[in-house]
Motif scaffolding. Structure first.
Motif, PDB file in Angstrom:
ATOM      1  N   ILE A   1      -6.285   6.254  -2.924  1.00  0.00           N
ATOM      2  CA  ILE A   1      -5.761   5.307  -3.905  1.00  0.00           C
ATOM      3  C   ILE A   1      -6.385   5.606  -5.266  1.00  0.00           C
ATOM      4  O   ILE A   1      -7.604   5.762  -5.389  1.00  0.00           O
ATOM      5  CB  ILE A   1      -6.060   3.858  -3.490  1.00  0.00           C
ATOM      6  CG1 ILE A   1      -5.446   3.554  -2.118  1.00  0.00           C
ATOM      7  CG2 ILE A   1      -5.559   2.880  -4.524  1.00  0.00           C
ATOM      8  CD1 ILE A   1      -3.948   3.579  -2.089  1.00  0.00           C
TER       9      ILE A   1
ATOM     10  N   LEU B   1     -10.143  -0.938   0.761  1.00  0.00           N
ATOM     11  CA  LEU B   1      -8.928  -1.355   0.067  1.00  0.00           C
ATOM     12  C   LEU B   1      -8.624  -2.823   0.358  1.00  0.00           C
ATOM     13  O   LEU B   1      -8.246  -3.587  -0.548  1.00  0.00           O
ATOM     14  CB  LEU B   1      -7.759  -0.465   0.485  1.00  0.00           C
ATOM     15  CG  LEU B   1      -6.385  -0.845  -0.062  1.00  0.00           C
ATOM     16  CD1 LEU B   1      -6.380  -0.815  -1.583  1.00  0.00           C
ATOM     17  CD2 LEU B   1      -5.313   0.091   0.495  1.00  0.00           C
TER      18      LEU B   1
ATOM     19  N   VAL C   1       0.853  -1.188   0.000  1.00  0.00           N
ATOM     20  CA  VAL C   1       0.000   0.000   0.000  1.00  0.00           C
ATOM     21  C   VAL C   1       0.892   1.242   0.000  1.00  0.00           C
ATOM     22  O   VAL C   1       1.900   1.289   0.719  1.00  0.00           O
ATOM     23  CB  VAL C   1      -0.925  -0.006   1.234  1.00  0.00           C
ATOM     24  CG1 VAL C   1      -1.796   1.248   1.271  1.00  0.00           C
ATOM     25  CG2 VAL C   1      -1.783  -1.257   1.230  1.00  0.00           C
TER      26      VAL C   1
ATOM     27  N   ALA D   1       0.024   4.145   5.887  1.00  0.00           N
ATOM     28  CA  ALA D   1      -0.684   3.562   4.746  1.00  0.00           C
ATOM     29  C   ALA D   1      -1.706   4.557   4.217  1.00  0.00           C
ATOM     30  O   ALA D   1      -2.377   5.245   4.993  1.00  0.00           O
ATOM     31  CB  ALA D   1      -1.378   2.263   5.151  1.00  0.00           C
TER      32      ALA D   1
ATOM     33  N   ALA E   1      -2.438  -7.342   1.511  1.00  0.00           N
ATOM     34  CA  ALA E   1      -1.998  -5.945   1.590  1.00  0.00           C
ATOM     35  C   ALA E   1      -0.881  -5.803   2.616  1.00  0.00           C
ATOM     36  O   ALA E   1      -0.993  -6.275   3.755  1.00  0.00           O
ATOM     37  CB  ALA E   1      -3.177  -5.046   1.967  1.00  0.00           C
TER      38      ALA E   1
ATOM     39  N   ALA F   1       2.050  -2.927   4.368  1.00  0.00           N
ATOM     40  CA  ALA F   1       2.267  -1.504   4.635  1.00  0.00           C
ATOM     41  C   ALA F   1       3.493  -1.356   5.507  1.00  0.00           C
ATOM     42  O   ALA F   1       3.912  -2.297   6.209  1.00  0.00           O
ATOM     43  CB  ALA F   1       1.048  -0.884   5.316  1.00  0.00           C
TER      44      ALA F   1
END
Length: 487
Positions: free
Chosen positions: A457, A421, A348, A451, A432, A434
């Motif tokens: 995004i 997300l 991320v 993040a 994901a 971060a």
């Protein structure tokens, strides 16, 4: 007939003139040649704002003229103070050079300035014009100081000899005969590395952005840049900012690479700053030691350590005055201490700080990842989890894991920003990841996640996935890197 009052009036101007003469005679005169010797580059750290102002005030009391000295280093400041009869120990007196004290002082100064402008604005109908005049005067004084600094850079820099061109860098002297473009190393007194010829490096390496997506500010000084005039001119031209005689030029956001030189005969920790494989200068000896581990780890992993730089230059006709600074985070926040988990992952983008909760319940895990200096960077994975409430309802939240083990969670509010997300990455079969900053000791540790929120995004980022984390070698105290220095 002359009265006593007339005699007194006759003597008074004479006495005043003699006093003024004595005051002027007591003024110290520092020649341009002396300034060149005082301001020779020494590779020491840059002085703080309050330290520079103290030195400027000391010079003004001794000479009657206040210099600019915007690029003053600690070593230069000590020499200037000794020249005007002041002790260099005063540089650290009264909290000067202490970040916390100076920050409080700066806040106080700006607060008082704001109050003065506010009072001037509301004091009378014409107060707005008075406040505008105060602000305009401030900008005028700042411009005048920048102009003065440009003059100092052009006048007080070392002047090369006619027969032999000497390029001064901290504790290193390189001489080249006039008309000979190739520099030859003839003397070394043991400090900063100077590379005469840049060896070819592989251009197939992937770039490792040392900022990791953070905002970049050129905060670290480069030394020895005066020895690389042609490379700096090429960088200015290549960035669309060519420099003309008797003018200055500036470029910001210039992409540069940091290259460790383990075979450098002057310093085994030497790190050069390069633009398109041209050396622009070096990190100072102290900074090279601090950044040696992360930069070598990046290079040993098959990547290139990349960041941005700012170049300022003034062409004085017979020499080029330059200042190069690079954007570098703290060494412990450049590369994660752990490796990315296996499987399909996506990193991320870097975002604002988010405090991880309940990490105190998992100190037995975090304790093993607290670095010796107490601050470091980790790669954590984010997962959607469910809290079952007593009334039977379910509340989703974000769970934070380190190497597959739970180390905390996010609050309801921050979880809501990231859950869309995570639902997307789960749908496409990705985990994901971060970055998280760990701070702690043998007693406690805390995690701060960095993040981007789901609203931050872009659709392009979503469609271009996955975005795997850089594949770095495991953390170690030292790494083998290829030679990069050549004579």
């Amino acid at each position: 007939m002359t009265t006593s009052s007339s005699r007194r009036s006759t003597r008074r101007p004479t006495a005043q003139a003699s006093q003024q003469t004595r005051r002027e005679g007591a003024r110290q005169i520092i020649s341009d040649e002396t300034w060149r010797q005082l301001l020779v580059s020494d590779g020491t750290a840059v002085t703080s704002k309050f330290q520079r102002n103290f030195v400027r005030a000391a010079v003004a009391r001794a000479t009657g003229k206040r210099p600019s000295l915007m690029h003053l280093t600690l070593g230069q400041a000590a020499r200037v103070l000794q020249c005007v009869g002041q002790s260099p120990a005063k540089l650290t007196a009264g909290g000067r050079g202490v970040p916390g004290v100076e920050k409080a002082g700066a806040i106080t100064q700006w607060t008082l300035f704001g109050l003065i402008v506010l009072i001037a604005t509301v004091s009378s109908p014409a107060g707005f014009l008075l406040a505008a005049g105060i602000v305009g005067l401030m900008f005028f004084l700042r411009k005048r100081r920048r102009d003065r600094q440009a003059w100092e850079d052009a006048t007080w820099a070392p002047i090369p000899d006619r027969a032999v061109q000497r390029i001064e860098v901290p504790d290193v002297q390189i001489e080249a005969e006039e008309g000979n473009a190739a520099l030859q190393r003839v003397a070394f007194e043991g400090a900063e590395p100077i590379s005469a010829v840049t060896p070819p490096l592989s251009t197939s390496r992937e770039l490792y952005r040392m900022s990791l997506g953070r905002s970049e500010w050129p905060n670290v000084e480069v030394v020895g840049e005066h020895a690389y005039e042609q490379a700096i001119r090429a960088a200015l031209r290549g960035s669309g900012a060519p420099i003309a005689v008797r003018s200055d030029s500036e470029v910001e956001g210039l992409q540069v690479e940091l290259t460790p030189e383990p075979d450098n005969p002057y310093d085994l920790n030497a790190i050069s700053v390069r633009w398109r494989n041209l050396v622009l200068g070096y990190l100072s000896r102290e900074d090279a030691i601090r950044y040696a581990q992360p930069v070598r780890r990046i290079l040993a992993s098959g990547l290139t350590a990349a960041t941005t730089a700012r170049i300022w230059a003034f062409d004085g006709g017979n020499r080029l005055q330059t200042r190069v600074t690079v954007a570098l985070p703290e060494p412990g926040l450049i590369a994660p201490l752990n490796e990315a988990p296996t499987g399909v992952t996506t990193l991320v983008p870097w975002g604002s700080a988010i405090q991880v909760l309940k990490e105190e319940n998992h100190f037995d895990i975090l304790f093993n990842h607290v670095p010796p200096d107490g601050v470091g960077l980790l790669l954590v994975s984010l997962h959607k989890a469910i809290h079952a409430l007593k009334n039977g309802t379910e509340r989703p939240f974000v769970e934070v894991r380190l190497n597959g083990e739970r180390v905390g969670e996010l609050s309801n509010v921050t979880s809501a920003h990231l859950l869309p997300l995570l639902e997307h990455t789960e749908t496409v079969g990705e985990t994901a990841l971060a970055y998280a900053k760990i701070t702690g000791s043998a007693l406690a540790a805390q995690l701060v996640l960095h993040a981007a929120k789901a609203t931050e995004i872009s659709n392009d980022w979503l469609s271009d996935g996955p975005h795997p984390a850089p594949n770095l070698l495991p953390w170690a105290t030292g790494y083998e890197v290829p030679p990069a220095y050549a004579t």
